[in-house]
Design a protein around this motif. Structure first.
Motif, PDB file in Angstrom:
ATOM      1  N   ASP A   1       0.819  -1.210   0.000  1.00 26.68           N
ATOM      2  CA  ASP A   1       0.000   0.000   0.000  1.00 26.68           C
ATOM      3  C   ASP A   1       0.854   1.261   0.000  1.00 26.68           C
ATOM      4  O   ASP A   1       0.404   2.325  -0.449  1.00 26.68           O
ATOM      5  CB  ASP A   1      -0.920   0.016   1.233  1.00 26.68           C
ATOM      6  N   GLU A   2       2.068   1.167   0.501  1.00 29.36           N
ATOM      7  CA  GLU A   2       2.982   2.310   0.484  1.00 29.36           C
ATOM      8  C   GLU A   2       3.813   2.354  -0.803  1.00 29.36           C
ATOM      9  O   GLU A   2       4.048   3.435  -1.368  1.00 29.36           O
ATOM     10  CB  GLU A   2       3.943   2.235   1.677  1.00 29.36           C
TER      11      GLU A   2
ATOM     12  N   LEU B   1       4.424   5.110  -4.283  1.00 29.37           N
ATOM     13  CA  LEU B   1       5.784   5.627  -4.456  1.00 29.37           C
ATOM     14  C   LEU B   1       6.278   5.357  -5.877  1.00 29.37           C
ATOM     15  O   LEU B   1       6.846   6.245  -6.539  1.00 29.37           O
ATOM     16  CB  LEU B   1       6.725   4.980  -3.446  1.00 29.37           C
ATOM     17  N   ILE B   2       6.049   4.131  -6.349  1.00 28.27           N
ATOM     18  CA  ILE B   2       6.463   3.766  -7.709  1.00 28.27           C
ATOM     19  C   ILE B   2       5.700   4.611  -8.735  1.00 28.27           C
ATOM     20  O   ILE B   2       6.272   5.104  -9.711  1.00 28.27           O
ATOM     21  CB  ILE B   2       6.223   2.264  -7.950  1.00 28.27           C
TER      22      ILE B   2
ATOM     23  N   PRO C   1       6.354  -3.725  -5.869  1.00 25.33           N
ATOM     24  CA  PRO C   1       6.714  -3.693  -4.452  1.00 25.33           C
ATOM     25  C   PRO C   1       7.647  -4.836  -4.054  1.00 25.33           C
ATOM     26  O   PRO C   1       8.594  -4.635  -3.284  1.00 25.33           O
ATOM     27  CB  PRO C   1       5.361  -3.794  -3.744  1.00 25.33           C
ATOM     28  N   ALA C   2       7.391  -6.033  -4.577  1.00 31.38           N
ATOM     29  CA  ALA C   2       8.252  -7.169  -4.244  1.00 31.38           C
ATOM     30  C   ALA C   2       9.695  -6.906  -4.679  1.00 31.38           C
ATOM     31  O   ALA C   2      10.653  -7.233  -3.961  1.00 31.38           O
ATOM     32  CB  ALA C   2       7.725  -8.439  -4.895  1.00 31.38           C
TER      33      ALA C   2
ATOM     34  N   THR D   1       0.639  12.026   4.310  1.00 31.62           N
ATOM     35  CA  THR D   1       0.056  11.236   3.228  1.00 31.62           C
ATOM     36  C   THR D   1       0.660   9.835   3.189  1.00 31.62           C
ATOM     37  O   THR D   1      -0.047   8.836   3.041  1.00 31.62           O
ATOM     38  CB  THR D   1       0.275  11.938   1.877  1.00 31.62           C
ATOM     39  N   VAL D   2       1.976   9.751   3.337  1.00 31.03           N
ATOM     40  CA  VAL D   2       2.643   8.444   3.343  1.00 31.03           C
ATOM     41  C   VAL D   2       2.167   7.602   4.524  1.00 31.03           C
ATOM     42  O   VAL D   2       1.853   6.412   4.380  1.00 31.03           O
ATOM     43  CB  VAL D   2       4.176   8.622   3.387  1.00 31.03           C
ATOM     44  N   VAL D   3       2.104   8.212   5.705  1.00 31.34           N
ATOM     45  CA  VAL D   3       1.686   7.471   6.899  1.00 31.34           C
ATOM     46  C   VAL D   3       0.253   6.974   6.750  1.00 31.34           C
ATOM     47  O   VAL D   3      -0.107   5.895   7.241  1.00 31.34           O
ATOM     48  CB  VAL D   3       1.843   8.366   8.140  1.00 31.34           C
ATOM     49  N   ASP D   4      -0.579   7.738   6.048  1.00 30.78           N
ATOM     50  CA  ASP D   4      -1.981   7.340   5.867  1.00 30.78           C
ATOM     51  C   ASP D   4      -2.168   6.264   4.808  1.00 30.78           C
ATOM     52  O   ASP D   4      -3.274   5.742   4.645  1.00 30.78           O
ATOM     53  CB  ASP D   4      -2.824   8.561   5.480  1.00 30.78           C
ATOM     54  N   LEU D   5      -1.118   5.936   4.053  1.00 31.19           N
ATOM     55  CA  LEU D   5      -1.269   4.931   2.996  1.00 31.19           C
ATOM     56  C   LEU D   5      -1.575   3.555   3.565  1.00 31.19           C
ATOM     57  O   LEU D   5      -2.325   2.779   2.970  1.00 31.19           O
ATOM     58  CB  LEU D   5       0.014   4.872   2.144  1.00 31.19           C
TER      59      LEU D   5
END
Length: 505
Positions: free
Chosen positions: A77-78, A82-83, A99-100, A150-154
């Motif tokens: 989810d984060e 970002l990508i 993500p992996a 925003t990142v923390v809420d992801l």
């Protein structure tokens, strides 16, 4: 590098767009407005590479990566946002990644360390503010915190590691703003700092001006500008999500939601001219140490601000030593001073029952009498929370007839369960770069189960102390190994877990 970020990539893209646009504009302004002054050579040098927008975009990327890494979890989810926002825009491994793949390459490992000191770009803006009294660093702070939130809420659940990173980043930047710059710069930083939740970190304090200097300045410049307004309150949804992210405390969270609902419905009734019951917002928090009473109080102060109960939403934490003086006539002014400090926010009195534990000649009772008066006189300006052990707080409320009526609601903070303590231990271990082996987890469960849940049970502090002793045991084991690997240095085994918890032997 330097391409604009597409806001279609969701909330993170919007926050990054805002940061990049505003900070780039501020840096361009710096190169034009202070570049010719003798003290500004370091500030103006930022323009030498001709790619301000690219530097700012990299800054936004580092902020986002640091907060994703703040709890070391790097969830899908984060990483997908970002990508989506940064992939292909810099020379990084994000382009076309999943993500992996990001986790496999350890691309974000250690990114949290970027938060350990203010960045060069921030210091450049701060240096320019020193020269002309601007507010560029304050703008950087607001937009950087928007990316961080925003990142923390992801993630669905906000971890304590993320909350700690938010508070540390906030306090670090506001601390720098509060020590640099002419005019009201320090005052602005201090007012904003009081609006922020803090995880066991002191609020920013602006340096005081001597009375004589302040008087001279006032006489010389009577047209003093009013302090800058506070930034907007944090959205209620964001604050409640932060509350939900705390480990355990199900009953406490439910009680805070009830308080919130009562206030919201009261405001709705007032808007349609229905009567609203006169209700006290003051609270009693009871429970053992380490159960999150101060953390919840800081968050609740901000919730009260968002709901319009108070204007500033800061927390002033005091105890007996902050309220009781040693001489006749000094205690009442001291209590009044604490209320002044908490004006339009929350006053949190820890171990409030200690005010009534002195001798007949002690001034604690005077502090209680003054407290009762000010709680009533300033009920529309200061929310007061008194906290301590359950039985002792009952005795405290009974000592003065006015206390119990002014504190009608009690919130009980239960001891953490073993599973809660394991989760806290995990978070703290992860933050310090350790992980638990399966046999260590089983052994830790046995040790925690064996600790009696009685008055004085340490809760979160117990988990922290247990981790520190486990780390010491692991160090003694690992140092004897022949060429320990990275995994050896990070792994906590059953042999490292103390036989009994600290303080319970």
């Amino acid at each position: 590098m330097g391409a604009s970020i597409n806001s279609a990539t969701g909330p993170l893209g919007l926050a990054v767009d805002r940061f990049c646009g505003n900070v780039t504009t501020a840096l361009v302004e710096v190169t034009h407005s202070v570049g010719n002054t003798s003290d500004a050579s370091n500030v103006a040098n930022i323009a030498s590479d001709g790619d301000l927008a690219g530097d700012v975009s990299v800054e936004a990327y580092r902020i986002a990566c640091a907060f994703i890494d703040s709890d070391g979890r790097h969830s899908d989810d984060e990483l997908w946002p970002l990508i989506g926002v940064f992939g292909g825009r810099f020379d990084t491994q994000l382009a076309g990644a999943t993500p992996a793949k990001v986790r496999e390459t350890d691309l974000l490992r250690g990114a949290r360390r970027w938060l350990d000191r203010p960045s060069d770009l921030f210091e450049i803006l701060l240096g320019a503010d020193r020269l002309d009294g601007g507010e560029r660093a304050l703008g950087y702070y607001r937009d950087a915190m928007a990316i961080a939130h925003t990142v923390v809420d992801l993630d669905i659940i906000c971890t304590e590691g993320e909350l700690a990173a938010l508070d540390a980043f906030r306090n670090r930047l506001l601390g720098r703003i509060g020590t640099v710059g002419p005019g009201n710069h320090a005052t602005r930083a201090n007012r904003i700092a009081t609006d922020a939740p803090d995880v066991d970190a002191p609020s920013t304090n602006a340096s005081a001006t001597p009375a004589s200097d302040a008087q001279t300045a006032t006489e010389a410049a009577p047209d003093v500008h009013e302090p800058e307004p506070l930034p907007p309150p944090r959205p209620l949804e964001e604050l409640m999500a932060e509350l939900d992210g705390l480990i355990g405390l199900a009953e406490v969270k439910a009680e805070v939601r009830r308080l919130t609902d009562l206030i919201r419905v009261g405001r709705m009734r007032a808007e349609v001219d229905l009567p609203v019951a006169d209700r006290s917002n003051h609270l009693v928090f009871t429970g053992n140490p380490g159960t999150g009473k101060t953390t919840v109080a800081r968050l609740l102060a901000q919730i009260y601000r968002t709901l319009g109960v108070v204007e500033r939403g800061h927390l002033v934490e005091v105890d007996r030593t902050s309220l009781v003086a040693g001489f006749v006539g000094q205690t009442a002014p001291l209590v009044t001073k604490r209320f002044d400090e908490a004006d339009e926010g929350m006053l949190f009195i820890d171990e409030a029952y200690s005010l009534i534990r002195g001798s007949e000649s002690d001034f604690g009772r005077e502090a209680v009498d003054t407290l009762v008066k000010l709680v009533e006189d300033r009920r529309d300006r200061v929310v007061v929370v008194v906290a301590g052990y359950p039985d002792e707080m009952t005795a405290f409320l009974d000592v003065n007839p006015g206390l119990r009526s002014r504190f009608p609601r009690t919130v009980f903070f239960p001891d953490y369960s073993t599973q809660d303590l394991l989760a806290i231990f995990d978070l703290l271990a992860d933050k310090n770069g350790y992980e638990l082996a399966d046999d260590a987890r089983a052994r830790l469960t046995e040790v925690l189960d064996a600790v009696p849940r009685e008055e004085g049970f340490g809760n979160g502090r117990l988990a922290r102390n247990l981790l520190e002793e486990t780390m010491a045991c692991q160090a003694s084991r690992v140092v004897a190994l022949d060429g320990p690997t990275r995994d050896d240095l990070a792994l906590l085994t059953a042999a490292d877990i103390p036989a009994t918890a600290p303080g319970h032997r």
